[in-house]
Scaffold this motif. Sequence first.
Motif, PDB file in Angstrom:
ATOM      1  N   ARG A 225     -51.899 -39.863 -42.745  1.00  0.00           N
ATOM      2  CA  ARG A 225     -53.356 -39.432 -42.735  1.00  0.00           C
ATOM      3  C   ARG A 225     -54.074 -39.500 -41.092  1.00  0.00           C
ATOM      4  N   LEU A 226     -53.725 -40.728 -40.638  1.00  0.00           N
ATOM      5  CA  LEU A 226     -54.251 -40.832 -39.283  1.00  0.00           C
ATOM      6  C   LEU A 226     -53.831 -39.965 -38.433  1.00  0.00           C
ATOM      7  N   ARG A 227     -52.374 -39.760 -38.312  1.00  0.00           N
ATOM      8  CA  ARG A 227     -51.732 -38.730 -37.542  1.00  0.00           C
ATOM      9  C   ARG A 227     -52.542 -37.323 -37.748  1.00  0.00           C
ATOM     10  N   LEU A 228     -52.529 -36.948 -38.992  1.00  0.00           N
ATOM     11  CA  LEU A 228     -53.135 -35.670 -39.336  1.00  0.00           C
ATOM     12  C   LEU A 228     -54.547 -35.309 -38.703  1.00  0.00           C
ATOM     13  N   ALA A 229     -55.250 -36.429 -38.900  1.00  0.00           N
ATOM     14  CA  ALA A 229     -56.458 -36.355 -38.790  1.00  0.00           C
ATOM     15  C   ALA A 229     -56.853 -36.405 -37.267  1.00  0.00           C
ATOM     16  N   LEU A 230     -56.037 -37.223 -36.339  1.00  0.00           N
ATOM     17  CA  LEU A 230     -56.202 -37.081 -34.713  1.00  0.00           C
ATOM     18  C   LEU A 230     -55.602 -35.697 -34.476  1.00  0.00           C
ATOM     19  N   TRP A 361     -36.219 -41.578 -38.201  1.00  0.00           N
ATOM     20  CA  TRP A 361     -37.592 -42.209 -37.903  1.00  0.00           C
ATOM     21  C   TRP A 361     -38.706 -41.062 -38.577  1.00  0.00           C
ATOM     22  N   VAL A 362     -39.355 -41.748 -39.420  1.00  0.00           N
ATOM     23  CA  VAL A 362     -40.273 -40.944 -39.975  1.00  0.00           C
ATOM     24  C   VAL A 362     -41.895 -41.267 -39.353  1.00  0.00           C
ATOM     25  N   MET A 363     -42.002 -42.550 -39.561  1.00  0.00           N
ATOM     26  CA  MET A 363     -43.361 -42.958 -38.959  1.00  0.00           C
ATOM     27  C   MET A 363     -43.092 -44.578 -38.343  1.00  0.00           C
ATOM     28  N   THR A 364     -43.326 -44.741 -37.173  1.00  0.00           N
ATOM     29  CA  THR A 364     -43.279 -45.731 -36.449  1.00  0.00           C
ATOM     30  C   THR A 364     -44.298 -46.322 -36.022  1.00  0.00           C
TER      31      THR A 364
END
Lengths: 515, 438
Positions: A225-230, A361-364
């Motif tokens: 969610r943080l990734r998509l918000a940014l 790797w999905v989310m690092t």
Amino acid sequence: MTHTIKSAPCLLALLIVAASGVACHDAYDALFLDPDKSTTARIEYLFTQELIDADFPIHYGEWYWQVYNNVAAWAQVSGTVNDVNMMRPVSDQWQNTWTDYYTKTAMDIREIAGIYDTLPQDQKASYEVYLHLGKIVNAFTTARTTDLWGDMPYSEAFTARQTTGRNLFPKFDTQESVYDAILKDLKDASDALRTLTAVHSALATQDLLLKGDLVGWRRFANSLRLRLALRLSEVAPTKAQPIVLEILADPTTYPLVETYTQNIAWYMDRTWTYDHNSLGNRSRATSELPNKVWAPKVMLDMMVATNDPRLPIVFDRAFDSARSYVGLPSSPDAQPATVDSAHFSRLNAAMFRNNDNFPGWVMTAAEVAFLKSEAYMRGWATGNAKAAYDAALRLSIEMYDSTYNRNTRASDVAPPSDSVVNAFINDAAVAYNGTLERIATQKWIHLGIVQPYEAWAELRRTDYPVLPPALIGGRLLERTVRIVYPSTEITNNSQSYEAVRAKDTPTTRVWWDVK
Amino acid sequence: MFSDAFRLPAQISSGKLRVNYADVGRGGPRYLANHVYSFSTWDGGITVNSFSTTVPPLSLKPEHKFETEVGLEMGLFDERWHVDGSFYHQRNVDQIIPLAVAASSGATNLVVNAGVMTNTGQELQLSGFPIRKSDFEWSTTVNVARNRNQISSLAAGLQTLVLQNFEDNLFVEARPGQPFGDIYGYDFRRAPSGQKIVDQNGFYAKSDTLSLVGNIMPNWLGGLSSTFRYKGVSLSLLFDLRLGGQFASMFDYYALATGRAKETLFGRDQAHGGLPYYIDAAGNYVRLPSHDAIAPNGTTVYHDGIILPGVKQVFDASGNVVGYLPNDKLVPEWEYYETNFDWKTQGIYTQVVYDNNYIKLRELTLSFDLPAAWTRHVPARNLRLSLIGRNLFYVYKTVPNIDPESATSTVDYRQGLNDYGAYHPTTRSLGFKITGSF
């Protein structure tokens, strides 16, 4: 003999019944079911299928075509020998990505939801967990899809398997509304998992991604969610900022992926089928495309100039007498006629080409730290941007090192010493300087060919690093910034397509790409 | 038998008019209507459920074929000649098809009753004895058939039904208002003059849009059989004829791509018309004036250069096309085949769509009736020895390299295409036979 004669009338009767079965009368349907299949499915089995369909490690064909022939060249995360077609999407391959998303990955969760609705009340509590985890996976794959295509059918899609309310011509939704939907799903799923009281007993077995670790799933949901918000920082900062703040201001409610052991990855057991493990997908494509796996010049030059500790495990040296690091420029005009390993560096063979244990790797934690650094730098939440940035670099070095050492076919390398790592972090061209360019550039190196779709999306959002243009015969090849809709969609959903036809070019930016 | 009802001219020895009407129903394949899940095991023994991207039907009716046929048979000149002509019209409704739908609906296909297809055709057969004497007889049968086919409608909203997809580059389709089996593909890009455009690299440029490049169904099918008998010796010949329609030869595509077809000989070396060139420091192919010329700095001289017939685009400063000039870019012959017969990317698959016309000697039989005097110790009468050859050769064919009958199948749309597994030619058989009666 008499036995045969006696049974003949029975046989005849059987034949007649069988022949009338094709009339598809309801009563006969139940009598003539395919003996090799089942009319019912189990939620936990569909959930595992959803994880597999999500294609976290990216399968061989997609590495071969979509990544190495397209995205790697466009994001310059791999050095590819290019020609006049370098900006041309391999459309028929992208059609597979589109079709797999709509008919498999995204359908699995709809199928799960449909079966859940019919469960007896006493089973619903323990099965509920699959709905939330399924939504998180769906948000991940939907984001990947909309980041590639922009507007896409979503709110009216996925009805073909319904017995009522089928819509074979779903409208195209704006990318903004798709983002709204999945950002909401991620929050809802994260909140629900926090308060869940019962968990289905098979989850730990069926959950190939996190073995039933629900805190891990919350970390995944919140980090995504943080990734998509940014991702919306340039187009809709007022929408993005409150989401970022909500997550970063309350780490107890919204835990993130913060350490190496919390990294989310699809770990492929080496005993798995060739097609299912890292040798059969990433390594296979890397070894089959010698002209697509050179060291990209911009990235290599930066890493050489800054004594990047990851350099020797990401790239091989050229085979010339000096054993030097030489990157391949991306522009066709800048490429020499002969590109060979005597004169150019390739992606490190032990890391990428022979690695029998490379996880998907999905989310690092490194990416999450970069996201935090950017949020603090923008002043969207309170925190130390430099500390987050430095942590991101350390986490990235740790992740690359460990990925290399997971290979059982190459001897391990020792982690770089603290002094080497510190010197790198404090290098004038690396050290945090409060700019998006610095954060985005280092994040691009971190994501690189490990997470090529993310690298390309972030490059399009931030426009950093600034990459040299592609020229052929002095003529500019305009950058591809999205994938065109597949021909099956255009043909079979033509009325809905009319609304997006004008935007359907490879050079029309997606909604969030305004910079 | 209208010859019984009416008084006809003396030349017409018999006459029959027939009219048929039929309604034939047909169900779909078994288990088609099952709504099912598959079970499988992922590595490590974990069970998974999956489902097909083709959605089974909610309700299904058998498909129907309504057929009307009108035929006329006549015997002429005391039954020495026979004429049989017929006209038919078929209307196929509620066809059971796996309808292709937009993936965004959540599936790739739905099984439905959809589509109306009509077939209209004529058949004519003439048989008789041009010569009939006691020692010598020539009998012959000629038949021709023509079928015209049209897709009247598909399911609502559906614009095409893809019957066969070759590597996403060549499609056999059914589109409403069009005949069944049209072939669409990404063809050459062409200048307004119709000439092929050659790109900056010296290879043919490929169109981004599909165009209609043929149809796999024949226009005319025919046959000619003749038997000549002289005393106890007879010779029978059977020719088959096909006219019209195209054939998509994937076999040929890869034979060309890999240099196995004889067409790829041209340009391969000096003896086959290859042009001399060398590769300069920047990697350009530079043509040399003659095969004996020496390249600068002793660089290797190659002799397999070709210049593809076509035109190159002329650009202005802002990249717009302002004209066309004849192509003069030299490329190595092998690179042309690697590029324009590539798997997908720059491969132009429409190059292997060929006109499919042929005349084939299907069968030849030579028979001898053994004189009774020779066989008086044999407990059989009317002994006949025959030499028979089947699938002997093509008198004429337009599809290169392969037997056009080595199609994937001999029915429906598959008669006009082959893929990689099904290109074995039909076998020629030679045999002899002795027949007798007891």
